[in-house]
Design a protein around this motif. Sequence first.
Motif, PDB file in Angstrom:
ATOM      1  N   ALA A 234      50.137   1.534 -18.141  1.00  0.00           N
ATOM      2  CA  ALA A 234      49.101   2.482 -17.731  1.00  0.00           C
ATOM      3  C   ALA A 234      48.123   1.728 -16.829  1.00  0.00           C
ATOM      4  CB  ALA A 234      48.387   3.065 -18.947  1.00  0.00           C
ATOM      5  N   VAL A 235      47.229   2.468 -16.206  1.00  0.00           N
ATOM      6  CA  VAL A 235      46.252   1.868 -15.296  1.00  0.00           C
ATOM      7  C   VAL A 235      44.867   2.396 -15.626  1.00  0.00           C
ATOM      8  CG1 VAL A 235      45.623   1.446 -12.887  1.00  0.00           C
ATOM      9  CG2 VAL A 235      48.024   1.823 -13.486  1.00  0.00           C
ATOM     10  N   VAL A 236      43.894   1.498 -15.662  1.00  0.00           N
ATOM     11  CA  VAL A 236      42.483   1.860 -15.841  1.00  0.00           C
ATOM     12  C   VAL A 236      41.669   1.075 -14.813  1.00  0.00           C
ATOM     13  CG1 VAL A 236      42.664   2.401 -18.304  1.00  0.00           C
ATOM     14  CG2 VAL A 236      42.161   0.053 -17.577  1.00  0.00           C
ATOM     15  N   PRO A 237      40.462   1.539 -14.495  1.00  0.00           N
ATOM     16  CA  PRO A 237      39.623   0.741 -13.603  1.00  0.00           C
ATOM     17  C   PRO A 237      39.368  -0.643 -14.188  1.00  0.00           C
ATOM     18  CG  PRO A 237      38.747   2.970 -13.811  1.00  0.00           C
ATOM     19  CD  PRO A 237      39.830   2.831 -14.854  1.00  0.00           C
ATOM     20  N   LEU A 238      39.280  -1.644 -13.344  1.00  0.00           N
ATOM     21  CA  LEU A 238      38.949  -2.990 -13.807  1.00  0.00           C
ATOM     22  C   LEU A 238      37.520  -2.967 -14.342  1.00  0.00           C
ATOM     23  CD1 LEU A 238      40.047  -5.948 -13.851  1.00  0.00           C
ATOM     24  CD2 LEU A 238      38.743  -6.305 -11.744  1.00  0.00           C
ATOM     25  N   PRO A 239      37.308  -3.373 -15.596  1.00  0.00           N
ATOM     26  CA  PRO A 239      35.965  -3.258 -16.163  1.00  0.00           C
ATOM     27  C   PRO A 239      34.968  -4.238 -15.558  1.00  0.00           C
ATOM     28  CG  PRO A 239      37.431  -4.367 -17.700  1.00  0.00           C
ATOM     29  CD  PRO A 239      38.288  -3.890 -16.574  1.00  0.00           C
ATOM     30  N   GLY A 240      33.714  -3.822 -15.537  1.00  0.00           N
ATOM     31  CA  GLY A 240      32.636  -4.679 -15.084  1.00  0.00           C
ATOM     32  C   GLY A 240      32.017  -5.438 -16.242  1.00  0.00           C
ATOM     33  N   VAL A 241      30.854  -6.027 -16.009  1.00  0.00           N
ATOM     34  CA  VAL A 241      30.204  -6.844 -17.036  1.00  0.00           C
ATOM     35  C   VAL A 241      29.715  -5.977 -18.197  1.00  0.00           C
ATOM     36  CG1 VAL A 241      28.249  -8.358 -17.519  1.00  0.00           C
ATOM     37  CG2 VAL A 241      29.563  -8.649 -15.402  1.00  0.00           C
ATOM     38  N   GLU A 242      29.046  -4.898 -17.882  1.00  0.00           N
ATOM     39  CA  GLU A 242      28.543  -4.010 -18.932  1.00  0.00           C
ATOM     40  C   GLU A 242      29.681  -3.141 -19.467  1.00  0.00           C
ATOM     41  OE1 GLU A 242      25.498  -4.191 -20.123  1.00  0.00           O
ATOM     42  OE2 GLU A 242      25.036  -5.784 -18.668  1.00  0.00           O
ATOM     43  N   GLU A 243      29.690  -2.915 -20.770  1.00  0.00           N
ATOM     44  CA  GLU A 243      30.742  -2.100 -21.367  1.00  0.00           C
ATOM     45  C   GLU A 243      30.751  -0.710 -20.753  1.00  0.00           C
ATOM     46  OE1 GLU A 243      32.219  -0.471 -25.752  1.00  0.00           O
ATOM     47  OE2 GLU A 243      30.934  -2.255 -25.602  1.00  0.00           O
ATOM     48  N   GLY A 244      31.945  -0.264 -20.359  1.00  0.00           N
ATOM     49  CA  GLY A 244      32.083   1.053 -19.755  1.00  0.00           C
ATOM     50  C   GLY A 244      31.856   1.085 -18.257  1.00  0.00           C
ATOM     51  N   SER A 245      31.449  -0.037 -17.674  1.00  0.00           N
ATOM     52  CA  SER A 245      31.215  -0.081 -16.227  1.00  0.00           C
ATOM     53  C   SER A 245      32.509  -0.450 -15.495  1.00  0.00           C
ATOM     54  CB  SER A 245      30.120  -1.086 -15.885  1.00  0.00           C
ATOM     55  OG  SER A 245      30.540  -2.421 -16.175  1.00  0.00           O
ATOM     56  N   ILE A 246      32.503  -0.230 -14.189  1.00  0.00           N
ATOM     57  CA  ILE A 246      33.655  -0.536 -13.341  1.00  0.00           C
ATOM     58  C   ILE A 246      33.286  -1.640 -12.370  1.00  0.00           C
ATOM     59  CG2 ILE A 246      35.237   0.379 -11.593  1.00  0.00           C
ATOM     60  CD1 ILE A 246      34.916   3.128 -12.877  1.00  0.00           C
ATOM     61  N   ALA A 247      34.098  -2.675 -12.310  1.00  0.00           N
ATOM     62  CA  ALA A 247      33.837  -3.772 -11.379  1.00  0.00           C
ATOM     63  C   ALA A 247      34.049  -3.297  -9.944  1.00  0.00           C
ATOM     64  CB  ALA A 247      34.762  -4.947 -11.685  1.00  0.00           C
ATOM     65  N   PRO A 248      33.169  -3.654  -9.019  1.00  0.00           N
ATOM     66  CA  PRO A 248      33.375  -3.276  -7.617  1.00  0.00           C
ATOM     67  C   PRO A 248      34.683  -3.866  -7.094  1.00  0.00           C
ATOM     68  CG  PRO A 248      31.134  -4.064  -7.966  1.00  0.00           C
ATOM     69  CD  PRO A 248      31.910  -4.404  -9.206  1.00  0.00           C
ATOM     70  N   ALA A 249      35.476  -3.054  -6.420  1.00  0.00           N
ATOM     71  CA  ALA A 249      36.743  -3.505  -5.854  1.00  0.00           C
ATOM     72  C   ALA A 249      36.607  -3.665  -4.347  1.00  0.00           C
ATOM     73  CB  ALA A 249      37.848  -2.502  -6.168  1.00  0.00           C
TER      74      ALA A 249
END
Length: 434
Positions: A298-313
């Motif tokens: 499966a695929v999910v957005p790459l997580p950022g530092v804060e839980e539930g956030s998305i790392a900028p791609a």
Amino acid sequence: MKLSSRIAVPVAALALAGLTATACAPQTSDTSATKDEKSGTLRVWLFQEVNNKPKEQVVDAAVAAFGKKHEGTKVEIEYIPVETRAQRIKAAFNDPKSAPDLIEYGNTDTAGYVKDGGLAEVTEEFNAWDEAKDTDPTARQSVTVDGKIYGAPLFVGVRALYYRTDVFKELGIAAPKSQAELIATAKKVRKAKPELYGLAVGGAYTYGAMPFLWANGGELAQESGGTYQAAVNSPAARKGIEAYTSLFGDDNCPAAKCASMGGNATVTAFASGKAAMAIGGDFSHQAVEAGTVKGKYAVVPLPGVEEGSIAPAFAGGNNIGVLKSSAHRTLAVDLMKSFTGKETQAKLFDAMGFLPTYTDVLADSAKKQPFIEPFVQTLGAGAKFVPASPAWAQIDSSLVLPTMFQEIVSGRKDVAAASDDAAKKMDAAFSSAG
């Protein structure tokens, strides 16, 4: 109106990682056209794909639509190999007689081509184009230099997190929701299944590493007054570099094997069942589907530092630009719109899987193909771009960032020393570019 199509050989694959010109050529003198003919032959150079026929069909339809409005005009399409594009395009900038009217080009090439004097500014026409108002801001940035627009976005590509659903189910773990959890999950998988990389990473995978730097508040460079200064050695950037390089080791992806890997190698490791996770693009989907993990990922957005956030791609992709030397500027701009308009981009997605650069067309595409939803979410969260400087071509081709990562993971230098050295090289490139 007549369409002719010529395909240059050898056939080459188009990498959607952002294409960067590396060939050297003298800067062009002023090759601006002195006339704007309203009929005649328009020449176009587009990139040759591995499977080019679907692209040709979409392009032919766009040309046909253009032809209905411009009787008596002929369009010649030539599909050129990606590997030789730099030499051919720079040569065309210096020789208007051999130059096409429009070109497809990698979005990291924009600033360099503008400095070379090859691309025509189309700010007024782009801003007056009704469809352009729905362009994704990052895609718009990829055709913008010093506030002026030099082309139109054709498609965009971003990366997200592919993971093995069967492995995660067996180990009783869920998709990570933060960067720290991602790193911990990768090492947990490796410990439980030492035959797998937890997260496949690569010392030469610049575009896979950038989200870690950006998620921690770092930047590649800072712009002020039209000039850039490296920022990879800032405290925030170093924190991101440290997070990424912490994934190289026997507890996840051994440096001896992973330091030299690039993006394709990490995706291949995942597709072949050798990794539990990988950072791959929307454009990696076909390769993964063709691998042994089909039906088990499966695929999910790459997580950022804060839980539930998305790392900028990183927002890769390609654009279409009009050459300054074109003697058919008005026609060329109209053909550019036909190639990059909403209808054509929707067809390109259906035919090739290229992500549209319009927010509304992208949303419609996600409804048709659910697999791209994580990539749409990533774009919506705010993708980022490389410095809009002609120096980026030199920085990229000189492997400044891969060298930095490899020096760290090999133990030759610590994060501070390696990032300082990278910053010095980047600043030298920015300085020489002017």
